[in-house]
Enzyme design. Structure first.
Site, PDB file in Angstrom:
ATOM      1  N   GLU A 128     -35.771  23.160 -12.996  1.00 40.24           N
ATOM      2  CA  GLU A 128     -36.124  22.591 -11.685  1.00 40.24           C
ATOM      3  C   GLU A 128     -35.853  23.582 -10.554  1.00 40.24           C
ATOM      4  OE1 GLU A 128     -33.661  19.177 -12.934  1.00 40.24           O
ATOM      5  OE2 GLU A 128     -35.225  17.943 -12.039  1.00 40.24           O
ATOM      6  N   GLU A 179     -32.948  16.149 -20.004  1.00 35.05           N
ATOM      7  CA  GLU A 179     -32.025  15.136 -19.469  1.00 35.05           C
ATOM      8  C   GLU A 179     -32.064  13.836 -20.272  1.00 35.05           C
ATOM      9  OE1 GLU A 179     -34.190  16.931 -17.664  1.00 35.05           O
ATOM     10  OE2 GLU A 179     -33.195  17.716 -15.880  1.00 35.05           O
TER      11      GLU A 179
HETATM   12  C1  HXC Z   1     -22.061  22.465 -18.397  1.00 43.39           C
HETATM   13  C2  HXC Z   1     -22.755  23.900 -20.040  1.00 43.39           C
HETATM   14  C3  HXC Z   1     -24.112  23.540 -19.826  1.00 43.39           C
HETATM   15  C4  HXC Z   1     -24.376  22.585 -18.809  1.00 43.39           C
HETATM   16  C5  HXC Z   1     -24.031  25.006 -21.420  1.00 43.39           C
HETATM   17  N1  HXC Z   1     -22.769  24.811 -21.027  1.00 43.39           N
HETATM   18  N2  HXC Z   1     -24.875  24.238 -20.701  1.00 43.39           N
HETATM   19  N3  HXC Z   1     -21.755  23.374 -19.336  1.00 43.39           N
HETATM   20  N4  HXC Z   1     -23.329  22.076 -18.125  1.00 43.39           N
HETATM   21  N5  HXC Z   1     -25.622  22.202 -18.495  1.00 43.39           N
HETATM   22  C6  HXC Z   1     -21.563  25.452 -21.563  1.00 43.39           C
HETATM   23  C7  HXC Z   1     -21.228  24.916 -22.946  1.00 43.39           C
HETATM   24  O1  HXC Z   1     -20.519  23.694 -22.855  1.00 43.39           O
HETATM   25  C8  HXC Z   1     -20.368  26.042 -23.477  1.00 43.39           C
HETATM   26  O2  HXC Z   1     -19.072  25.946 -22.930  1.00 43.39           O
HETATM   27  C9  HXC Z   1     -21.036  27.283 -22.887  1.00 43.39           C
HETATM   28  O3  HXC Z   1     -21.790  26.835 -21.769  1.00 43.39           O
HETATM   29  C10 HXC Z   1     -21.985  27.944 -23.853  1.00 43.39           C
HETATM   30  O4  HXC Z   1     -22.904  26.976 -24.321  1.00 43.39           O
HETATM   31  P1  HXC Z   1     -23.174  26.681 -25.885  1.00 43.39           P
HETATM   32  O5  HXC Z   1     -23.701  25.313 -25.984  1.00 43.39           O
HETATM   33  O6  HXC Z   1     -21.968  27.026 -26.700  1.00 43.39           O
HETATM   34  O7  HXC Z   1     -24.310  27.763 -26.170  1.00 43.39           O
HETATM   35  P2  HXC Z   1     -25.468  27.683 -27.272  1.00 43.39           P
HETATM   36  O8  HXC Z   1     -24.948  27.139 -28.551  1.00 43.39           O
HETATM   37  O9  HXC Z   1     -26.108  29.037 -27.273  1.00 43.39           O
HETATM   38  O10 HXC Z   1     -26.520  26.603 -26.693  1.00 43.39           O
HETATM   39  C11 HXC Z   1     -27.200  26.853 -25.489  1.00 43.39           C
HETATM   40  C12 HXC Z   1     -27.875  25.553 -24.976  1.00 43.39           C
HETATM   41  C13 HXC Z   1     -26.815  24.431 -24.872  1.00 43.39           C
HETATM   42  C14 HXC Z   1     -29.011  25.133 -25.925  1.00 43.39           C
HETATM   43  C15 HXC Z   1     -28.499  25.894 -23.618  1.00 43.39           C
HETATM   44  O11 HXC Z   1     -25.705  24.934 -24.136  1.00 43.39           O
HETATM   45  C16 HXC Z   1     -27.309  23.199 -24.177  1.00 43.39           C
HETATM   46  O12 HXC Z   1     -28.048  22.391 -24.741  1.00 43.39           O
HETATM   47  N6  HXC Z   1     -26.888  23.003 -22.932  1.00 43.39           N
HETATM   48  C17 HXC Z   1     -27.208  21.826 -22.161  1.00 43.39           C
HETATM   49  C18 HXC Z   1     -28.646  21.855 -21.704  1.00 43.39           C
HETATM   50  C19 HXC Z   1     -28.979  20.619 -20.906  1.00 43.39           C
HETATM   51  O13 HXC Z   1     -28.913  19.507 -21.414  1.00 43.39           O
HETATM   52  N7  HXC Z   1     -29.322  20.801 -19.658  1.00 43.39           N
HETATM   53  C20 HXC Z   1     -29.656  19.717 -18.753  1.00 43.39           C
HETATM   54  C21 HXC Z   1     -28.422  19.321 -17.985  1.00 43.39           C
HETATM   55  S1  HXC Z   1     -28.713  17.910 -16.964  1.00 43.39           S
HETATM   56  P3  HXC Z   1     -17.748  26.016 -23.866  1.00 43.39           P
HETATM   57  O14 HXC Z   1     -16.637  25.750 -22.886  1.00 43.39           O
HETATM   58  O15 HXC Z   1     -17.932  24.977 -24.913  1.00 43.39           O
HETATM   59  O16 HXC Z   1     -17.782  27.412 -24.398  1.00 43.39           O
HETATM   60  C22 HXC Z   1     -29.635  18.505 -15.715  1.00 43.39           C
HETATM   61  C23 HXC Z   1     -30.393  17.569 -14.860  1.00 43.39           C
HETATM   62  C24 HXC Z   1     -29.728  17.086 -13.731  1.00 43.39           C
HETATM   63  O17 HXC Z   1     -29.760  19.657 -15.505  1.00 43.39           O
HETATM   64  C25 HXC Z   1     -30.372  15.869 -13.221  1.00 43.39           C
HETATM   65  C26 HXC Z   1     -29.852  14.602 -13.746  1.00 43.39           C
HETATM   66  C27 HXC Z   1     -28.533  14.576 -14.458  1.00 43.39           C
END
Ligand code: HXC
Length: 258
Positions: free
Chosen positions: A112, A132
């Site tokens: 976004e 999300e």
């Molecule tokens: C907080 C996050 C994060 C996030 C990753 N991290 N994404 N922390 N918020 N959105 C952190 C992980 O917890 C982890 O911390 C570190 O970053 C590395 O991530 P990993 O998951 O270990 O890496 P990997 O295995 O390579 O996977 C990458 C990934 C995955 C596929 C991108 O991290 C993931 O799915 N992230 C979330 C993506 C997501 O759902 N985004 C949308 C968010 S909601 P630690 O401390 O464990 O090392 C949003 C919308 C807002 O954006 C509007 C309404 C809510």
């Protein structure tokens, strides 16, 4: 420029660069980062020496979304009364053209944020998505609106309802990104694009951005009228005379307003 902790800012050749820098969280967008990005961008927008803003992340992630850990324990009252994500509106309203250079993950709020830029240049390994739905929520930084206007209902529904990630090639095919380049050339290509934009007449590039942006927000007749008025207004600038004279005289224009 102020001191920042979650971003790195620099200025070079009329390009103001903002690099998201929370590597421990894949550049997840927390409140501090949002505040810093908006403050830096507002400063660049007001700087006459800056003609384009370049927004980048790291090789692994442009941004993996809004910070889930920061949001997890919040309730409706807090999200609503603090107008969570509302500050991004300021970023989206800036008049300086913004180029996003996307490498790695651009998910949720990361996708976004990229869509708030005017051009998205993606590395071939980039991944876009609105996951999300997998967190029990929906896009909250404009995804349901900007994505739908960019790629149409069919693809937007697919991404928002399934949470499916798409690669850079599909993102380019559906009109989400402007260009895809090899990962190792992303920075150079994005700087080149930003540099090209920054080399133009500033009132013309700002009005071009305003006019195209109006297509997202107004009915066709109003958008056409708005474009025409901006076009007329540019005839009050020295750069219009210079640009047209330079064409006739077969030389490069020397812009007065940059
Ligand atoms: C907080 C996050 C994060 C996030 C990753 N991290 N994404 N922390 N918020 N959105 C952190 C992980 O917890 C982890 O911390 C570190 O970053 C590395 O991530 P990993 O998951 O270990 O890496 P990997 O295995 O390579 O996977 C990458 C990934 C995955 C596929 C991108 O991290 C993931 O799915 N992230 C979330 C993506 C997501 O759902 N985004 C949308 C968010 S909601 P630690 O401390 O464990 O090392 C949003 C919308 C807002 O954006 C509007 C309404 C809510």
């Amino acid at each position: 420029m102020s001191d920042f902790t979650t971003i790195i800012v620099s200025t070079n050749e009329r390009i103001g660069t903002i690099q998201l820098n929370r590597p421990e969280a894949l550049n997840a967008l927390n409140a501090e980062l949002m505040d810093e990005v908006v403050r830096a961008a507002v400063e660049f927008d007001a700087d006459p020496e800056v003609g384009a803003i370049l927004l980048t992340g790291s090789a692994k992630a442009f941004a993996a979304g809004a910070d889930i850990k920061e949001m997890a324990s919040k309730d409706f009252a807090e999200m609503y009364s603090r107008e969570w994500f509302g500050r991004w509106d300021e970023f989206a309203r800036l008049r300086t053209p913004i180029v996003a250079a996307v490498s790695g993950y651009a998910l949720g709020g990361g996708c976004e944020l990229a869509m708030m830029a005017d051009l998205i240049i993606a590395g071939e390994g980039a991944t876009f998505g609105q996951p999300e739905i997998n967190l029990g929520v929906i896009p909250g930084m404009g995804g349901s609106q900007r994505l739908t206007r960019s790629v149409g209902k069919a693809k937007a529904m697919d991404m928002v309802l399934t949470g499916r990630h798409i690669g850079a090639d599909e993102a380019e095919r559906i009109g989400l990104v402007s260009r895809v380049v090899p990962d190792d050339q992303l920075q150079a290509e994005a700087e080149k694009a930003a540099g090209t934009i920054a080399s133009k007449s500033k009132p013309a590039s700002q009005m071009a951005k305003e006019a195209v942006s109006a297509a997202f927000e107004s009915p066709m007749n109003q958008g056409l009228q708005f474009e025409r008025r901006l076009f007329h207004a540019l005839f009050s600038t020295e750069d219009q005379s210079e640009g047209m004279a330079a064409f006739s005289e077969k030389r490069s224009p020397e812009w007065k307003h940059r």
